[in-house]
Design an enzyme around this catalytic site. Sequence first.
Site, short mmCIF file in Angstrom:
data_model
loop_
_atom_site.label_atom_id
_atom_site.label_comp_id
_atom_site.label_asym_id
_atom_site.label_seq_id
_atom_site.Cartn_x
_atom_site.Cartn_y
_atom_site.Cartn_z
N LYS A 27 4.99 -16.23 3.51
CA LYS A 27 4.61 -17.64 3.65
C LYS A 27 4.33 -18.28 2.28
O LYS A 27 4.22 -19.49 2.16
CB LYS A 27 3.39 -17.77 4.56
CG LYS A 27 3.68 -17.40 6.03
CD LYS A 27 2.42 -17.49 6.87
CE LYS A 27 2.60 -17.05 8.32
NZ LYS A 27 3.13 -18.12 9.19
N THR A 30 4.76 -23.19 13.96
CA THR A 30 4.30 -24.23 14.89
C THR A 30 3.28 -25.13 14.20
O THR A 30 3.12 -26.28 14.59
CB THR A 30 3.66 -23.62 16.15
OG1 THR A 30 2.69 -22.64 15.74
CG2 THR A 30 4.71 -22.98 17.05
N LYS A 64 2.48 -29.34 14.37
CA LYS A 64 1.17 -30.00 14.54
C LYS A 64 0.96 -31.03 13.43
O LYS A 64 0.49 -32.14 13.67
CB LYS A 64 0.04 -28.96 14.52
CG LYS A 64 0.13 -27.91 15.61
CD LYS A 64 -0.88 -26.76 15.35
CE LYS A 64 -0.47 -25.50 16.08
NZ LYS A 64 -1.25 -24.32 15.63
N LYS A 107 -2.49 -21.37 7.52
CA LYS A 107 -1.71 -20.41 8.30
C LYS A 107 -2.16 -19.03 7.86
O LYS A 107 -2.87 -18.90 6.87
CB LYS A 107 -0.21 -20.59 8.06
CG LYS A 107 0.16 -20.67 6.57
CD LYS A 107 1.65 -20.91 6.33
CE LYS A 107 2.10 -22.30 6.63
NZ LYS A 107 3.09 -22.39 7.69
N ARG A 108 -1.75 -17.98 8.59
CA ARG A 108 -2.09 -16.64 8.13
C ARG A 108 -1.61 -16.46 6.68
O ARG A 108 -0.59 -17.02 6.27
CB ARG A 108 -1.43 -15.58 9.04
CG ARG A 108 -2.08 -15.48 10.40
CD ARG A 108 -3.53 -15.06 10.30
NE ARG A 108 -3.60 -13.67 9.91
CZ ARG A 108 -4.07 -12.69 10.69
NH1 ARG A 108 -4.54 -12.96 11.88
NH2 ARG A 108 -4.09 -11.44 10.27
N HIS A 138 10.36 -12.81 17.97
CA HIS A 138 9.57 -13.65 17.07
C HIS A 138 9.73 -13.32 15.60
O HIS A 138 9.10 -13.97 14.77
CB HIS A 138 8.08 -13.55 17.40
CG HIS A 138 7.68 -14.32 18.61
ND1 HIS A 138 7.29 -15.64 18.57
CD2 HIS A 138 7.61 -13.96 19.91
CE1 HIS A 138 6.99 -16.05 19.79
NE2 HIS A 138 7.18 -15.05 20.62
C1 LIG Z 1 -0.75 -23.26 14.87
C2 LIG Z 1 -1.62 -22.18 14.36
C3 LIG Z 1 -1.07 -21.13 13.62
C4 LIG Z 1 0.40 -21.04 13.27
O1 LIG Z 1 0.62 -21.67 12.05
P1 LIG Z 1 2.00 -21.49 11.23
O2 LIG Z 1 1.87 -22.50 10.16
O3 LIG Z 1 3.10 -21.83 12.19
O4 LIG Z 1 2.05 -20.11 10.75
C5 LIG Z 1 -1.91 -20.13 13.15
N1 LIG Z 1 -3.24 -20.17 13.41
C6 LIG Z 1 -3.80 -21.17 14.11
C7 LIG Z 1 -5.26 -21.16 14.34
C8 LIG Z 1 -3.01 -22.20 14.62
O5 LIG Z 1 -3.59 -23.17 15.34
#
Ligand SMILES: *Cc1c(COP(=O)(O)O)cnc(C)c1O
Length: 832
Positions: free
Chosen positions: A569, A671, A675, A563-564, A372
């Site tokens: 990022k 991911t 979404k 995101k985190r 990952h």
């Molecule tokens: C999908 C998701 C992530 C991942 O987000 P990235 O933009 O791919 O880093 C992190 N936290 C939550 C709660 C998510 O649903």
Amino acid sequence: MSHVPAADTAYGVGTAPSGAAALAFQHEVVRNLICRQARYPDIATSHDWYMALAFSVRDRMLARWAASTKTYAEKDVKVACYLSAEFLIGPQLGNNLLNLGMQSEAREAVSALGQNLDELLAIEEEPGLGNGGLGRLAACYMDSLSTLEIPAIGYGIRYEFGIFDQEIRDGRQIEITDKWLQRGNPWEIVRPDLSYYVCFGGRTESETDAEGRLRVRWVPARQVKGVACDMPVQGYRVDTCNVLRLWKSEAVESFDFQDFNSGEYYEAVQEKVVSETLSKVLYPNDEPEAGKRLRLAQQYFFVSCSLQDMLRLADAKGTPVQRFAELFAAQLNDTHPSIAVAELMRLLVDEHLVSWDAAWDITQRTFAYTNHTLLPEALETWGLPLFESLLPRPLEIIYEINRRFLDEVRRAFPGDEARVKRMSLIDESGGRKVRMAHLATVGSHAVNGVAALHSDLLKQTVMRDFAEMSPQQFLSVTNGVTPRRFLMLSNPALACLLDKTIGADWATDLARLDALVAFADDIAFHDAWRSIRADNKTALAARIKSLTGIDVDPNALFDIQVKRIHEYKRQHLNALYIISLYRRLSRTPDLDTASRCFIFGGKAAPGYAMAKLIIRLITGIAEVVNSDPAIKGRMKVVFYPDFNVKNGHAVYPAADLSEQISTAGKEASGTGNMKFMMNGALTIGTLDGANVEIRDEAGAENFFLFGLTAPQVDEVKLAGYRPAEYVRANEDLRDALDQIAQGRFSRGDKETFRPLLDSLMQHDPFLVLADFADYVACQERVSEAWHDARQWTRMSIMNTARSGKFSSDRAIREYCGRIWKTRPVRIELGQP
Ligand SMILES: *Cc1c(COP(=O)(O)O)cnc(C)c1O
């Protein structure tokens, strides 16, 4: 997720909620209220009703679970086991109702009882058993496995405290303990009968047995008991219900409390406390090294319980252990469970008396490993002294695996001792360490990256030597997300429009969304599309108002980065752009630019000071911008607190623009990007992770691309990157940094952001400043595109239409076909 329309009638299954079905269900809810909650309707609180409803839904799933388990036990099936230290499953009630086709029935039943389904849904505590993307991926995969009717078990840890809840006070992140189990977890079935012992510490002894075999005995210093806590995973509109089996640690009473005399009693109690600590808390990402002993213990604990459970299942089926790999495929979700390679060897060789060579063959055929990350600091290693003191026998096994493996390397590359050193499972440079990614790779028949670019880089960088030695072992499976949770459940109005427009099959065959292309220029469809998006934005605006007090205009462009929080990022790149836009708007009050609402969300690891400072910067900018009358509401900045799956349900469907701006080469897949895309957001992004494939699918004309590519990032660094030169060359950038330095966003304090500025100006490891100019130019193109509402809507539709590839169903089909060799098994729900 406040409004669930008469959706499940449109989905075709569980049609027309007959009053009779709802009435029967209503009785079940009341029975559970009385029999499981020990309450009666007149005095029941909303939480009691939530619990009673959850138990009633669980009963329906358990009937399917029984049928599934029975089928797997009786038939010759191969089971996919997904080993993951994290499962970020999100709220369960709504998703289970959706998958069972019971949404309307439940709504009707609870309203007959004087309750509102949306209010009960809102009560649910989210199990925060993961940090972010990796844990959420595991949860999406469990959903797809059940929906595709693949026999599967998810194995992980039942943390008593999941990821912390985030509050923002004085613009700063405050971590609050996540007490998600405080009021009970109705989805969980504790199974004291399913428990295993796990050894820690002590020493090993060898002896020759009666048959002349060398036997090694591990004499542990202590043992911990792992107890199974099961959560059902219901497939969408099928009768398959798989299990997520999470282990909780307990003290081994007989072991602790035998033969003590007075002084030892309290030591024994102490031992008990230590044992119960094992599954107490989820480790946040990106933490410094400290306190890691417990983390290695957690990993070994859940892996050992899981493998012992698989061996028990094989035995219960009467399958000889030699056929283990025909019964199970085990996927290692990152290196966190990679100690499984050594543990399966130990169980087979030491406890089941299988020869080393046969055991190694079984092990390699069983495991596959998903990488990952390429970030060097995230590649797990464990110091030998720690490893040896905690897991003496597994370490001996790792040494033996390594000895044999390095012989193979020497045969394949004679005389290349440098290569032998690089590939060893033991890092001999500096303090000696076990390299967990090497262990996972050597013990697996397949290693995959999580997006095409990532898998390529993997073979060129951290896994280069391994890919040269056995290229056929390496493959790529691009991540995916479940369209049930992230479209149907969180964007029900859009789901309904899709049903009406292209039929309901898209929910389990997301490639069918492609049929939307025919409506990309359909005026009536545009209107329906825009009206749904406007409603979603209005709903998010209301949540923002109630959480933060900030008024945002639903007509503004919703520009969202959730995101985190992490330097790679690059939330701070976004922040610098916002400052530059603010300065331009201040200078030219009549500037004709799109009205924007910038929304951020995400947790920073408690020990990651720079990430916390980035949050502080965003809230500091928000404070200044949102209260500046000269801006006339033309821009707003929001930090949405406590980003988690539940909040994600409200955020993803309300985005116009999805920020995917990581330094190229650093985000393995992402991911969140998927979404957003499914829900019709346009992406502004770099050529990183799955963005590359998102752009390929959507078409370059429907994607806002900027920034250095991964090879260019390497070139810039190789040439000796000097961030200050970019500052000198760009007046807007200089001004934005200067504003921060002057304390403009820290109430005049010039020290607050100094570490962030120093890092950017002196090192800028993620090339924020190098990409700034191109990012700003790209945002200009975004603003221009926004002016043409029809064109924007077309691009939005095209993004949803071309998002089919990013379903986790597609990803799981690839894992099943290319790696696990597992097949669907139809479950027939007999009469109970
Ligand atoms: C999908 C998701 C992530 C991942 O987000 P990235 O933009 O791919 O880093 C992190 N936290 C939550 C709660 C998510 O649903």
